[in-house]
Design a protein around this motif. Sequence first.
Motif, short mmCIF file in Angstrom:
data_model
loop_
_atom_site.label_atom_id
_atom_site.label_comp_id
_atom_site.label_asym_id
_atom_site.label_seq_id
_atom_site.Cartn_x
_atom_site.Cartn_y
_atom_site.Cartn_z
N ARG A 123 35.70 26.31 40.64
CA ARG A 123 36.18 27.33 41.56
C ARG A 123 35.28 27.29 42.79
NH1 ARG A 123 40.50 30.18 43.33
NH2 ARG A 123 40.29 32.46 43.24
N LEU A 124 35.88 27.12 43.98
CA LEU A 124 35.10 26.96 45.21
C LEU A 124 35.67 27.85 46.30
CD1 LEU A 124 35.14 23.16 44.76
CD2 LEU A 124 32.98 24.37 45.04
N TYR A 125 34.78 28.31 47.20
CA TYR A 125 35.18 29.19 48.28
C TYR A 125 34.56 28.75 49.59
CZ TYR A 125 36.41 32.50 44.53
OH TYR A 125 36.94 33.10 43.42
N GLN B 183 45.34 30.20 58.44
CA GLN B 183 46.57 29.84 57.75
C GLN B 183 46.31 28.73 56.74
OE1 GLN B 183 49.51 31.60 58.36
NE2 GLN B 183 48.05 32.85 59.54
N LEU B 184 46.80 28.91 55.51
CA LEU B 184 46.59 27.90 54.48
C LEU B 184 47.16 26.54 54.88
CD1 LEU B 184 47.18 29.57 50.98
CD2 LEU B 184 45.10 28.43 51.79
N LEU C 157 38.59 31.42 51.70
CA LEU C 157 39.58 30.46 51.24
C LEU C 157 39.10 29.95 49.89
CD1 LEU C 157 41.11 27.52 53.33
CD2 LEU C 157 40.73 27.38 50.88
N GLY C 158 39.83 30.27 48.84
CA GLY C 158 39.40 29.89 47.50
C GLY C 158 40.31 28.85 46.89
N ASP D 130 45.30 25.27 42.80
CA ASP D 130 45.54 26.65 43.22
C ASP D 130 44.69 26.93 44.45
OD1 ASP D 130 46.66 29.47 42.16
OD2 ASP D 130 44.68 29.79 42.99
N ARG D 131 45.25 27.70 45.39
CA ARG D 131 44.50 28.02 46.60
C ARG D 131 45.03 29.34 47.17
NH1 ARG D 131 45.40 22.84 49.86
NH2 ARG D 131 45.98 22.06 47.82
#
Length: 401
Positions: A229-231, A239-240, A195-196, A272-273
């Motif tokens: 930017r993270l993950y 599910q987002l 999940l970014g 943003d994701r």
Amino acid sequence: MVSHRAGIGTPRTQVGIVGAGPAGLFLAEMLRRHGIGSVILEARSREYVEHRVRAGVLEQGTVDAMAELGVDERLRSEGLLHEGFELRFDGEGHRIDMQALCGRAITVYGQQEVVKDLTDAHLAGGGTILFEAGDVALHDFEGDAPSITFTHDGAAHTLACDFIAGCDGFHGVSRPSVPDGVLTVYERVYPFAWLGILAHAEPSSEELIYANHERGFALQSMRSPSVTRLYLQVTPDEQLDDWSDTRIWEELQRRMETRDGSFRLNEGEIFDRGITPMRSFVVEPMQHGRLFLAGDAAHIVPPTGAKGLNVAVSDVQNLSEALVAFYETGERTALDGYSARCLRRIWRVEHFSWFMTSMLHRPHDQDPFEMQLQRSQLRYVTSSHAARESLAENYAGLPRE
């Protein structure tokens, strides 16, 4: 670059390139600098291509390739040079000093920025890119007169060419155009995904942090001094909609925490994701007749090793050199050896990406034996000079042969 010698209304070029991502753009510009004509066909709009968020870590070899093409002005002013990165586990950080260990570094510069720079340079130099080209189909590449049919601006077209370069990604038309039974597929699908997010927040560290945590892997990267930017490691079926901003930040803070409590991520607006599945994929050979596959059309690596864009550039460097040799001398040796030459580097990159992924991600079944193996590997690569050196040279990017 484009002529109509193939017949009335039928344009002709030397190399037809499918896809205006980094692989196709690098190839077209490398060929243009040697006077070799090409036409790029891209299914998406220019705006879409120039704004899709992808990788952002450039090896030194990719930076050098941009410099050789003279498209590195913005990279030199906006790119973030990193001489090291951190592995974090058991609540402690361990810095891998790439510059000291192997004499190389990486540069953080978004893939979409690379695409913008190459697109601007190619069009300014008289190159041809046809955006929003539909119904692309490849023909007769097993013989001496390949062609590409497509629609553009509501009309049907046929592009005659000497060679076709399939640079249209994993879901493109190029690889499926090869007849059944020609390609051997090697694939591994991992039991987790990333999940970014992109957030308007100052990076909390000047270098990337790869964190192995009992709750799962996390990564802190950046795109600029003001964008992080993270993950997070999640399950492939996640599910987002189940991940609110609050939940994302809470989980990131837990996984990035240090034993002494001194580290905290800077938080900000998430703009943003997305969720990215993890897979390794390679096809052999990467060529058939006069069709040559490059980049994601031929191989996929999990993003843990930050290699996808970089190995694509290596592919088209090999292909451009082989095409230049053919047009200058008529010699086909380099073209015939294109796949074998690329695959030596690709499998090294695949192994390194698998190694990083296996070492840093928590097993989906929380297997205690595998978790102990991970901890042992992490201790070894952060305490042994030889192991740190190997990690550094693979991460920074091995020199081309």
